[in-house]
Design a protein around this motif. Structure first.
Motif, PDB file in Angstrom:
ATOM      1  N   ALA A 167      10.617   2.309  -8.919  1.00 40.78           N
ATOM      2  CA  ALA A 167       9.551   1.030  -8.920  1.00 40.78           C
ATOM      3  C   ALA A 167       9.770   0.590  -7.636  1.00 40.78           C
ATOM      4  O   ALA A 167       8.800   0.149  -6.687  1.00 40.78           O
ATOM      5  N   THR A 168      10.955   0.317  -7.014  1.00 43.97           N
ATOM      6  CA  THR A 168      10.994  -0.098  -5.699  1.00 43.97           C
ATOM      7  C   THR A 168      10.492   0.778  -4.501  1.00 43.97           C
ATOM      8  O   THR A 168       9.800   0.270  -3.755  1.00 43.97           O
ATOM      9  N   ALA A 169      10.628   2.237  -4.884  1.00 45.41           N
ATOM     10  CA  ALA A 169      10.147   3.188  -3.863  1.00 45.41           C
ATOM     11  C   ALA A 169       8.523   2.996  -3.888  1.00 45.41           C
ATOM     12  O   ALA A 169       7.782   3.210  -2.766  1.00 45.41           O
ATOM     13  N   GLU A 170       7.936   2.470  -5.046  1.00 44.05           N
ATOM     14  CA  GLU A 170       6.435   2.476  -5.260  1.00 44.05           C
ATOM     15  C   GLU A 170       5.995   0.975  -4.463  1.00 44.05           C
ATOM     16  O   GLU A 170       4.866   1.127  -3.588  1.00 44.05           O
ATOM     17  N   ALA A 171       6.726   0.383  -4.200  1.00 42.91           N
ATOM     18  CA  ALA A 171       6.551  -1.134  -3.801  1.00 42.91           C
ATOM     19  C   ALA A 171       6.540  -1.306  -1.882  1.00 42.91           C
ATOM     20  O   ALA A 171       6.253  -2.016  -1.245  1.00 42.91           O
ATOM     21  N   VAL A 219      13.004   5.559  -1.266  1.00 38.27           N
ATOM     22  CA  VAL A 219      12.824   4.060  -0.413  1.00 38.27           C
ATOM     23  C   VAL A 219      13.185   4.288   0.786  1.00 38.27           C
ATOM     24  O   VAL A 219      12.295   3.522   1.774  1.00 38.27           O
ATOM     25  N   LEU A 220      14.170   4.696   1.192  1.00 33.01           N
ATOM     26  CA  LEU A 220      14.599   4.889   2.746  1.00 33.01           C
ATOM     27  C   LEU A 220      13.540   5.885   3.278  1.00 33.01           C
ATOM     28  O   LEU A 220      13.047   5.541   4.597  1.00 33.01           O
ATOM     29  N   ALA A 221      13.133   7.046   2.904  1.00 34.99           N
ATOM     30  CA  ALA A 221      11.941   7.719   3.495  1.00 34.99           C
ATOM     31  C   ALA A 221      10.829   6.812   4.034  1.00 34.99           C
ATOM     32  O   ALA A 221      10.294   6.831   4.915  1.00 34.99           O
ATOM     33  N   ARG A 222      10.351   6.187   2.944  1.00 36.33           N
ATOM     34  CA  ARG A 222       9.159   4.988   2.940  1.00 36.33           C
ATOM     35  C   ARG A 222       9.596   3.971   4.209  1.00 36.33           C
ATOM     36  O   ARG A 222       8.763   3.588   5.030  1.00 36.33           O
ATOM     37  N   GLU A 223      10.585   3.717   4.041  1.00 33.46           N
ATOM     38  CA  GLU A 223      11.051   2.616   5.027  1.00 33.46           C
ATOM     39  C   GLU A 223      11.091   3.078   6.458  1.00 33.46           C
ATOM     40  O   GLU A 223      10.815   2.246   7.261  1.00 33.46           O
ATOM     41  N   ALA A 229      14.170   1.408 -11.822  1.00 28.52           N
ATOM     42  CA  ALA A 229      14.068   0.343 -10.985  1.00 28.52           C
ATOM     43  C   ALA A 229      14.316   0.809  -9.325  1.00 28.52           C
ATOM     44  O   ALA A 229      13.184   0.278  -8.828  1.00 28.52           O
ATOM     45  N   PHE A 230      14.882   1.773  -9.127  1.00 32.00           N
ATOM     46  CA  PHE A 230      14.820   2.626  -7.840  1.00 32.00           C
ATOM     47  C   PHE A 230      13.290   3.097  -7.556  1.00 32.00           C
ATOM     48  O   PHE A 230      12.858   3.088  -6.626  1.00 32.00           O
TER      49      PHE A 230
END
Length: 198
Positions: free
Chosen positions: A94-98, A41-45, A91-92
């Motif tokens: 799936a969040t990373a996918e979005a 998630v944070l790498a994509r953020e 959940a984590f």
């Protein structure tokens, strides 16, 4: 912490990545957990493409990404050989996918603008593979679990201005304005729809 204290969060994240040796290709198979999902998630953020690519490859190789046609769900088994996928772990991921650059901060930093929403979708009988407002028109992609043009499905669009609306899509698709929003009625087929004010 990333949206509220970005510099401190990034400093802690970089230290955690060094400590976990995420600056190298991870050793496979990965242990099940939510840590790598939150790291993705944070790498994509923050647009850390090298880290994102390493994590994505390792997650896909280890965490058993699976599409369940019967239930219409995509989950990760995490290598746990359990009857049901783990909720927090999934959940984590799936969040990373979005997410993408800046989206986590935007979601957390300010109230979201009220916007029209699609509700009452007959899931898992039918899912939406796309729901996007574009230039005042709602573009939808229907993905039924099993197509059957003789059957129909309905859903609503709430938060739109009442009035005259039109629909483009499969033959027989219709839209009507009610006091509970727009009601879309369509054959149960894979199709692209566009709903727009006349």
């Amino acid at each position: 912490m990333a949206p509220q204290q970005a510099e401190e969060a990034r400093r802690l994240f970089d230290a955690a990545c060094r400590s976990a040796r995420l600056d190298q290709d991870p050793e496979l198979p990965l242990a099940a957990g939510r840590g790598l999902g939150s790291a993705l998630v944070l790498a994509r953020e923050w647009g850390l493409t090298d880290l994102e690519e390493r994590l994505t490859s390792a997650i896909e190789a280890s965490y058993e990404p699976t599409w369940d046609d019967d239930r219409g769900e995509f989950t990760w088994g995490m290598g746990l050989d359990e009857e049901h996928p783990r909720g927090q772990f999934n959940a984590f991921l799936a969040t990373a996918e979005a997410v993408g650059p800046g989206r986590w901060t935007a979601l957390s930093a300010a109230p979201l603008d009220r916007c029209p929403q699609v509700v009452d979708v007959d899931f898992p009988r039918v899912a939406l593979r796309r729901a996007e407002w574009d230039g005042g028109a709602l573009r939808l992609g229907l993905a039924p679990l099993q197509e059957n043009p003789r059957q129909r499905t309905e859903f609503r669009i709430v938060g739109v201005q009442p009035g005259h609306w039109q629909i483009a899509g499969p033959e027989g698709a219709s839209v009507r304005s009610t006091d509970q929003g727009l009601v879309v009625d369509t054959p149960l087929v894979a199709a692209d729809l566009e709903v727009a004010a006349e």
